[in-house]
Structure formats: structure tokens, C-alpha cells
Design a protein around this motif. Sequence first.
Motif, PDB file in Angstrom:
ATOM      1  N   GLN A 143      72.284  11.540   2.329  1.00  0.00           N
ATOM      2  CA  GLN A 143      71.736  11.768   0.993  1.00  0.00           C
ATOM      3  C   GLN A 143      71.598  13.242   0.629  1.00  0.00           C
ATOM      4  O   GLN A 143      71.852  13.621  -0.508  1.00  0.00           O
ATOM      5  CB  GLN A 143      70.350  11.104   0.861  1.00  0.00           C
ATOM      6  N   ILE A 144      71.194  14.082   1.595  1.00  0.00           N
ATOM      7  CA  ILE A 144      70.877  15.476   1.257  1.00  0.00           C
ATOM      8  C   ILE A 144      71.906  16.475   1.765  1.00  0.00           C
ATOM      9  O   ILE A 144      71.833  17.643   1.437  1.00  0.00           O
ATOM     10  CB  ILE A 144      69.468  15.881   1.751  1.00  0.00           C
ATOM     11  N   GLY A 145      72.835  16.030   2.583  1.00  0.00           N
ATOM     12  CA  GLY A 145      73.835  16.937   3.133  1.00  0.00           C
ATOM     13  C   GLY A 145      73.383  17.511   4.467  1.00  0.00           C
ATOM     14  O   GLY A 145      72.340  17.136   5.005  1.00  0.00           O
ATOM     15  N   PRO A 146      74.170  18.446   5.029  1.00  0.00           N
ATOM     16  CA  PRO A 146      73.917  18.969   6.379  1.00  0.00           C
ATOM     17  C   PRO A 146      72.713  19.907   6.437  1.00  0.00           C
ATOM     18  O   PRO A 146      72.820  21.089   6.165  1.00  0.00           O
ATOM     19  CB  PRO A 146      75.216  19.704   6.713  1.00  0.00           C
ATOM     20  N   VAL A 147      71.574  19.347   6.801  1.00  0.00           N
ATOM     21  CA  VAL A 147      70.338  20.120   6.932  1.00  0.00           C
ATOM     22  C   VAL A 147      69.869  19.965   8.379  1.00  0.00           C
ATOM     23  O   VAL A 147      69.211  18.985   8.734  1.00  0.00           O
ATOM     24  CB  VAL A 147      69.254  19.631   5.941  1.00  0.00           C
TER      25      VAL A 147
ATOM     26  N   LEU B 199      62.519   9.315  -0.401  1.00  0.00           N
ATOM     27  CA  LEU B 199      63.226  10.562  -0.129  1.00  0.00           C
ATOM     28  C   LEU B 199      62.765  11.572  -1.162  1.00  0.00           C
ATOM     29  O   LEU B 199      63.184  11.536  -2.318  1.00  0.00           O
ATOM     30  CB  LEU B 199      64.745  10.367  -0.195  1.00  0.00           C
ATOM     31  N   GLY B 200      61.831  12.435  -0.735  1.00  0.00           N
ATOM     32  CA  GLY B 200      61.315  13.475  -1.615  1.00  0.00           C
ATOM     33  C   GLY B 200      61.937  14.813  -1.286  1.00  0.00           C
ATOM     34  O   GLY B 200      62.866  14.905  -0.479  1.00  0.00           O
ATOM     35  N   LYS B 201      61.396  15.861  -1.886  1.00  0.00           N
ATOM     36  CA  LYS B 201      61.904  17.204  -1.633  1.00  0.00           C
ATOM     37  C   LYS B 201      61.541  17.701  -0.242  1.00  0.00           C
ATOM     38  O   LYS B 201      62.279  18.451   0.372  1.00  0.00           O
ATOM     39  CB  LYS B 201      61.362  18.186  -2.670  1.00  0.00           C
ATOM     40  N   ARG B 202      60.368  17.294   0.275  1.00  0.00           N
ATOM     41  CA  ARG B 202      59.886  17.799   1.568  1.00  0.00           C
ATOM     42  C   ARG B 202      59.706  16.730   2.631  1.00  0.00           C
ATOM     43  O   ARG B 202      59.601  17.038   3.802  1.00  0.00           O
ATOM     44  CB  ARG B 202      58.549  18.530   1.371  1.00  0.00           C
TER      45      ARG B 202
ATOM     46  N   GLY C  81      59.651   5.842  10.448  1.00  0.00           N
ATOM     47  CA  GLY C  81      59.644   7.255  10.753  1.00  0.00           C
ATOM     48  C   GLY C  81      59.519   8.116   9.525  1.00  0.00           C
ATOM     49  O   GLY C  81      59.834   7.693   8.413  1.00  0.00           O
ATOM     50  N   THR C  82      59.026   9.329   9.752  1.00  0.00           N
ATOM     51  CA  THR C  82      58.903  10.327   8.705  1.00  0.00           C
ATOM     52  C   THR C  82      59.611  11.592   9.173  1.00  0.00           C
ATOM     53  O   THR C  82      59.484  11.997  10.321  1.00  0.00           O
ATOM     54  CB  THR C  82      57.420  10.652   8.418  1.00  0.00           C
ATOM     55  N   TYR C  83      60.369  12.186   8.277  1.00  0.00           N
ATOM     56  CA  TYR C  83      61.066  13.440   8.532  1.00  0.00           C
ATOM     57  C   TYR C  83      60.548  14.493   7.569  1.00  0.00           C
ATOM     58  O   TYR C  83      60.319  14.208   6.407  1.00  0.00           O
ATOM     59  CB  TYR C  83      62.571  13.272   8.292  1.00  0.00           C
ATOM     60  N   SER C  84      60.414  15.703   8.076  1.00  0.00           N
ATOM     61  CA  SER C  84      60.099  16.849   7.246  1.00  0.00           C
ATOM     62  C   SER C  84      61.416  17.510   6.863  1.00  0.00           C
ATOM     63  O   SER C  84      62.265  17.754   7.716  1.00  0.00           O
ATOM     64  CB  SER C  84      59.230  17.833   8.036  1.00  0.00           C
ATOM     65  N   ILE C  85      61.573  17.793   5.584  1.00  0.00           N
ATOM     66  CA  ILE C  85      62.785  18.424   5.081  1.00  0.00           C
ATOM     67  C   ILE C  85      62.432  19.863   4.696  1.00  0.00           C
ATOM     68  O   ILE C  85      61.487  20.078   3.919  1.00  0.00           O
ATOM     69  CB  ILE C  85      63.343  17.663   3.854  1.00  0.00           C
ATOM     70  N   PRO C  86      63.136  20.847   5.251  1.00  0.00           N
ATOM     71  CA  PRO C  86      62.789  22.237   4.936  1.00  0.00           C
ATOM     72  C   PRO C  86      63.072  22.568   3.465  1.00  0.00           C
ATOM     73  O   PRO C  86      63.926  21.951   2.831  1.00  0.00           O
ATOM     74  CB  PRO C  86      63.689  23.046   5.878  1.00  0.00           C
ATOM     75  N   ALA C  87      62.342  23.539   2.964  1.00  0.00           N
ATOM     76  CA  ALA C  87      62.577  23.994   1.594  1.00  0.00           C
ATOM     77  C   ALA C  87      63.994  24.521   1.476  1.00  0.00           C
ATOM     78  O   ALA C  87      64.536  25.110   2.407  1.00  0.00           O
ATOM     79  CB  ALA C  87      61.572  25.083   1.236  1.00  0.00           C
ATOM     80  N   ALA C  88      64.594  24.293   0.321  1.00  0.00           N
ATOM     81  CA  ALA C  88      65.989  24.723   0.097  1.00  0.00           C
ATOM     82  C   ALA C  88      66.124  26.227   0.128  1.00  0.00           C
ATOM     83  O   ALA C  88      65.255  26.963  -0.178  1.00  0.00           O
ATOM     84  CB  ALA C  88      66.482  24.193  -1.257  1.00  0.00           C
TER      85      ALA C  88
END
Length: 145
Positions: A79-83, A113-116, A138-145
Motif C-alpha cells: 500500500q505505501i511502497g518501500p519503507v 492504514l493511517g499516516k503513522r 499487529g500494529t506497525y509504526s510508519i515513519p514520517a515521510a
Amino acid sequence: MMNSAATRMSVSQIDAYLDEVFPQLHHGGRTYVVEAVGPMTARMRCDYHERHLRPGGTLSGPTMMTLADVALYVAILAQIGPVALAVTTNLNVNFLRKPGQAALIGEARLLKLGKRLAVGEVAIYSQGEAEMVCHATGTYSIPAA
């Protein structure tokens, strides 16, 4: 769950990315395989191998936990690409029944699926069986862009 125009990464792109950033996933031989990605979903397979057994002849909990964790990560990447620095902050696993000596199939679904943050669940089955052997959230933290 098929590759979809709604995803940012295809199965082959995710495979190549995992090979690059997580080569240790395949230490001792490739057993975790991305089968499909779709909007907010991913399906992975963990091929049966003796190294995944625990005493009593069942597949080990760490094998199922790895499948759940990677399946969620793959659903997020699609969904968000290679992060690379999207990281697990919580993984809750319920072992429901003894899996047979067969491949495991993990069906991941993102609930949010939020921003963070991303929250999802994974249903794990022994290949060819209808009853779930494990359920994980599970929960994942997504780093700021």
C-alpha cells in the motif's frame, strides 16, 4: 487476493525488496513466499521444513509469528511502497490448534492504514485445511515521510 492497480508494489517488487533489506529472512533457504497482494491485503506461504518443527512434531510458534509479522509488513508495503523503517510495535498471537506438517498460509488484512500507524490481522491455516491454526493482530509504526 491478486496484484492490483490499487497497490504501490507488486509481488515481484516486494520479493526483490525483501531480498535486499531482509536477506536473513531466507537464511538456510527460502521458505517464506509472497503469493499475492491486493488492496489492504497480502497472502504469504511458509513452506514446510524440518527446521520449523518443535518437539511433538508440530510447527513452532516462532515460525507462525514470523509468518504473521512478515505478512502484515508485506500488506503495508503493497500500500505505501518501500519503507524499510515501518516497524512492528505490537504483535498479539493466538495459537488455536496444532498445525499439521504442511505449508502454512497467512492471509493478512489491514484494518486501518493511517499516516503513522497501520493495524491488521492475519489468519494462518495449514495448507489444504479449512480451520485456522493461528490468529494474529499487529500494529506497525510508519515513519514520517
